[in-house]
Design a protein around this motif. Structure first.
Motif, PDB file in Angstrom:
ATOM      1  N   HIS A  97       0.846  -1.195   0.000  1.00  0.00           N
ATOM      2  CA  HIS A  97       0.000   0.000   0.000  1.00  0.00           C
ATOM      3  C   HIS A  97       0.882   1.245   0.000  1.00  0.00           C
ATOM      4  O   HIS A  97       1.757   1.393   0.846  1.00  0.00           O
ATOM      5  N   LEU A  98       0.630   2.121  -0.975  1.00  0.00           N
ATOM      6  CA  LEU A  98       1.348   3.395  -1.033  1.00  0.00           C
ATOM      7  C   LEU A  98       0.666   4.355  -0.063  1.00  0.00           C
ATOM      8  O   LEU A  98      -0.510   4.672  -0.221  1.00  0.00           O
ATOM      9  N   THR A 145      -0.633   7.484   1.346  1.00  0.00           N
ATOM     10  CA  THR A 145      -0.926   8.761   0.707  1.00  0.00           C
ATOM     11  C   THR A 145      -0.791   9.910   1.706  1.00  0.00           C
ATOM     12  O   THR A 145      -0.792   9.721   2.918  1.00  0.00           O
ATOM     13  N   TYR A 146      -0.686  11.093   1.117  1.00  0.00           N
ATOM     14  CA  TYR A 146      -0.590  12.333   1.888  1.00  0.00           C
ATOM     15  C   TYR A 146      -1.784  12.493   2.819  1.00  0.00           C
ATOM     16  O   TYR A 146      -1.649  12.900   3.960  1.00  0.00           O
ATOM     17  N   TYR A 147      -2.964  12.149   2.307  1.00  0.00           N
ATOM     18  CA  TYR A 147      -4.190  12.379   3.079  1.00  0.00           C
ATOM     19  C   TYR A 147      -4.470  11.277   4.086  1.00  0.00           C
ATOM     20  O   TYR A 147      -5.461  11.334   4.799  1.00  0.00           O
ATOM     21  N   GLU A 148      -3.631  10.259   4.133  1.00  0.00           N
ATOM     22  CA  GLU A 148      -3.729   9.286   5.225  1.00  0.00           C
ATOM     23  C   GLU A 148      -2.839   9.714   6.394  1.00  0.00           C
ATOM     24  O   GLU A 148      -2.822   9.048   7.429  1.00  0.00           O
ATOM     25  N   CYS A 149      -2.097  10.790   6.187  1.00  0.00           N
ATOM     26  CA  CYS A 149      -1.164  11.256   7.215  1.00  0.00           C
ATOM     27  C   CYS A 149      -1.636  12.576   7.809  1.00  0.00           C
ATOM     28  O   CYS A 149      -2.317  13.354   7.159  1.00  0.00           O
ATOM     29  N   ASP A 150      -1.238  12.799   9.063  1.00  0.00           N
ATOM     30  CA  ASP A 150      -1.618  14.059   9.703  1.00  0.00           C
ATOM     31  C   ASP A 150      -0.438  15.025   9.661  1.00  0.00           C
ATOM     32  O   ASP A 150       0.507  14.843   8.887  1.00  0.00           O
ATOM     33  N   SER A 202       3.156  14.037   9.404  1.00  0.00           N
ATOM     34  CA  SER A 202       3.474  13.337   8.153  1.00  0.00           C
ATOM     35  C   SER A 202       3.454  11.805   8.304  1.00  0.00           C
ATOM     36  O   SER A 202       3.840  11.091   7.387  1.00  0.00           O
ATOM     37  N   SER A 261      -2.427   8.867  10.695  1.00  0.00           N
ATOM     38  CA  SER A 261      -3.219   9.053  11.913  1.00  0.00           C
ATOM     39  C   SER A 261      -3.752   7.687  12.337  1.00  0.00           C
ATOM     40  O   SER A 261      -3.831   6.748  11.527  1.00  0.00           O
ATOM     41  N   MET A 288      -6.571   6.419  10.310  1.00  0.00           N
ATOM     42  CA  MET A 288      -6.175   5.915   8.999  1.00  0.00           C
ATOM     43  C   MET A 288      -5.479   4.556   9.116  1.00  0.00           C
ATOM     44  O   MET A 288      -5.623   3.711   8.233  1.00  0.00           O
ATOM     45  N   MET A 292      -6.782   1.377   7.130  1.00  0.00           N
ATOM     46  CA  MET A 292      -5.912   0.563   6.272  1.00  0.00           C
ATOM     47  C   MET A 292      -6.002  -0.915   6.623  1.00  0.00           C
ATOM     48  O   MET A 292      -6.064  -1.768   5.736  1.00  0.00           O
ATOM     49  N   PHE A 304       4.296   9.581   4.420  1.00  0.00           N
ATOM     50  CA  PHE A 304       3.573   9.537   3.149  1.00  0.00           C
ATOM     51  C   PHE A 304       4.560   9.422   1.985  1.00  0.00           C
ATOM     52  O   PHE A 304       5.664   9.934   2.045  1.00  0.00           O
ATOM     53  N   GLY A 305       4.138   8.696   0.963  1.00  0.00           N
ATOM     54  CA  GLY A 305       4.998   8.460  -0.186  1.00  0.00           C
ATOM     55  C   GLY A 305       5.708   7.106  -0.073  1.00  0.00           C
ATOM     56  O   GLY A 305       6.263   6.610  -1.048  1.00  0.00           O
ATOM     57  N   TYR A 309     -12.407   3.443   2.443  1.00  0.00           N
ATOM     58  CA  TYR A 309     -12.532   4.694   3.197  1.00  0.00           C
ATOM     59  C   TYR A 309     -12.366   5.927   2.321  1.00  0.00           C
ATOM     60  O   TYR A 309     -12.441   7.040   2.818  1.00  0.00           O
ATOM     61  N   MET A 344      -2.606  13.913  -4.811  1.00  0.00           N
ATOM     62  CA  MET A 344      -1.527  12.929  -4.685  1.00  0.00           C
ATOM     63  C   MET A 344      -0.790  12.740  -6.003  1.00  0.00           C
ATOM     64  O   MET A 344       0.445  12.723  -6.027  1.00  0.00           O
ATOM     65  N   GLU A 395       3.146  13.280  -6.775  1.00  0.00           N
ATOM     66  CA  GLU A 395       3.988  12.204  -7.317  1.00  0.00           C
ATOM     67  C   GLU A 395       4.670  12.668  -8.605  1.00  0.00           C
ATOM     68  O   GLU A 395       5.819  12.335  -8.865  1.00  0.00           O
ATOM     69  N   MET A 419       7.523  14.852  -7.573  1.00  0.00           N
ATOM     70  CA  MET A 419       8.605  14.042  -7.005  1.00  0.00           C
ATOM     71  C   MET A 419       9.357  13.283  -8.078  1.00  0.00           C
ATOM     72  O   MET A 419      10.568  13.140  -8.013  1.00  0.00           O
ATOM     73  N   PHE A 465      -7.349  16.673  12.915  1.00  0.00           N
ATOM     74  CA  PHE A 465      -7.056  15.779  11.800  1.00  0.00           C
ATOM     75  C   PHE A 465      -7.489  16.346  10.439  1.00  0.00           C
ATOM     76  O   PHE A 465      -7.360  15.683   9.418  1.00  0.00           O
ATOM     77  N   LEU A 468      -5.872  18.983   9.539  1.00  0.00           N
ATOM     78  CA  LEU A 468      -4.572  19.546   9.153  1.00  0.00           C
ATOM     79  C   LEU A 468      -3.747  18.471   8.451  1.00  0.00           C
ATOM     80  O   LEU A 468      -3.849  17.305   8.775  1.00  0.00           O
ATOM     81  N   ASP A 469      -2.922  18.895   7.495  1.00  0.00           N
ATOM     82  CA  ASP A 469      -2.050  17.926   6.856  1.00  0.00           C
ATOM     83  C   ASP A 469      -0.587  18.280   7.121  1.00  0.00           C
ATOM     84  O   ASP A 469      -0.291  19.195   7.879  1.00  0.00           O
ATOM     85  N   ALA A 470       0.300  17.514   6.501  1.00  0.00           N
ATOM     86  CA  ALA A 470       1.728  17.649   6.788  1.00  0.00           C
ATOM     87  C   ALA A 470       2.274  19.033   6.424  1.00  0.00           C
ATOM     88  O   ALA A 470       3.372  19.407   6.823  1.00  0.00           O
ATOM     89  N   ASN A 498      -6.263  20.803   5.152  1.00  0.00           N
ATOM     90  CA  ASN A 498      -6.192  20.195   3.833  1.00  0.00           C
ATOM     91  C   ASN A 498      -7.330  20.739   2.954  1.00  0.00           C
ATOM     92  O   ASN A 498      -8.479  20.745   3.376  1.00  0.00           O
TER      93      ASN A 498
END
Lengths: 253, 253
Positions: A14-15, A17-22, A25, A28, A31, A35, A77-78, B19, B38, B42, B45, B171, B173-175, B180
């Motif tokens: 599983h990659l 993602t940015y939005y699975e992280c708070d 980084s 959470s 999430m 997962m 993330f990433g 989800y 995302m 990517e 990156m 939650f 907020l993002d990185a 977000n």
């Protein structure tokens, strides 16, 4: 003569993602639970048990509790992680399942979580025995006594308590037409506030679901303030009115 | 002599998770925006421009608006989709980027979205010119006039308005240490209610960001009720006090 059964293990990459992280980084807790719930579904589907097959029995799987440990190093993330699961054991009413999240090469275990599932009748909304057709394919051993999860200690209403209300929103519902159970963790943790959540990391957690939160309800989330620096444990409770919907205990690094 | 440049296109597969989908079992609009955000990251990156490289210029990319179309057929969880993006054109201050979400074999286009990005100085929180090192690798043409997005029509305060308040949560907020921007869609849509959101599907949407919603704020989301059955358009606004933070216009199937 019965052959020794080998319980099914299932893993998927599983990659993250940015939005699975708070803000940190890292993922959470809600999430992380989302997962592992995904890998559990994928495991079922790989054995021919999709949502349709499950719901055609008139019921659905429901998580009754989680017990987990997160390592101090968490993925960012990433990063591609491995989500894994295994059916541990079951009896007529309970099924125990383990989950893990590791690095791509299994070089590190980021999380290890145990959960207990029950089976709920969709009409009566009550627990029913697990349909054998839905549990036998996992090849887990039948157990007389299934391992219990550690029950979270109840929060102390007489100690200092932080309270916050959360309105259940439409997007908290999932395709099962219920509030997604991972969302509970956002409500449980949010009252701790930004400074605490940025500065502290979860080490262990236990959660027990007691009642279902419903669409449109206003949930009250309560948490005991930490008393000393040694004892890095928080006690949480969410409920509606007098009814307690979930309790949790969280140990912090 | 200058060689004709070929703008960079970037695609990646993505397994649509449970989800990321709402009660309809299709992705919610906020998750669609999260997914395309995302693929944009990517893409950056893959050209050597990660968060570190971007923030070392003292700034960050900010979306100023979206304009999108969703097909009547939407993907369901468990399905692998393709997320794609292309840098369309840019000038000193604006960069236009297109996104698409298609089936695994490009057999169907589920979504097509255009967005305009600006570059914000992290200290002053003001717009600044785009650092050439961050835009040139995309090989998009420099444009004197960049295509504008259709500006959403403002909601009619004199017509019947549904209002709902949303507390910004940790939650959200993002990185990037900010709310977000995909979350805005959950606040924008939620006041329409469960019956409407289950029974209606988004066809087109336009959103313009005006001000940043901040942690801890209480957001007010307003939406005009639909007047007739012919005119399936809703007008949305979110803000804090007198300040308007975002406006949106949504056409429904």
């Amino acid at each position: 003569m019965e052959l020794k059964q080998e319980a099914q293990t299932f893993e998927m990459p599983h990659l993250l993602t940015y939005y699975e992280c708070d803000e940190t980084s890292h993922p959470s807790l809600s999430m992380i639970l989302s997962m592992i719930s995904m890998v559990s579904d994928e495991h079922s589907m790989s054995l021919g048990m999709g949502t349709k097959e499950i719901q055609s029995t008139g019921g659905t799987w429901v998580v009754s509790g989680y017990e987990g440990h997160l390592s101090a190093k968490q993925p960012s993330f990433g990063e591609t992680v491995i989500l894994g699961t295994k059916a541990v054991s079951y009896n007529r009413f309970f099924a125990v399942r383990d989950f893990w999240i590791t690095g791509k090469e299994h070089q590190i275990e980021y999380a290890r979580i145990r959960s207990i599932f029950v089976f709920m009748n969709l009409k009566t909304r009550r627990m029913q025995s697990i349909p054998p057709a839905l549990i036998e394919p996992f090849n887990a051993p039948v157990a007389k006594r299934i391992p219990r999860l550690k029950r979270p200690q109840k929060l102390d209403e007489n100690a200092s308590v932080i309270k916050k209300n959360y309105q259940v929103r439409y997007f908290d519902l999932d395709a099962n037409h219920h509030v997604n159970n991972a969302r509970y963790f956002d409500w449980l943790l949010d009252p701790l506030g930004r400074d605490f959540l940025r500065g502290n990391q979860i080490k262990r957690f236990n959660l027990q679901y007691l009642q279902e939160v419903r669409n449109g309800e206003m949930v009250e989330s309560k948490v005991n303030k930490l008393q000393t620096n040694d004892e890095k444990v928080t006690y949480h409770q969410i409920g509606v009115g007098e009814q307690i919907d979930a309790i949790a205990e969280i140990e912090w690094y």
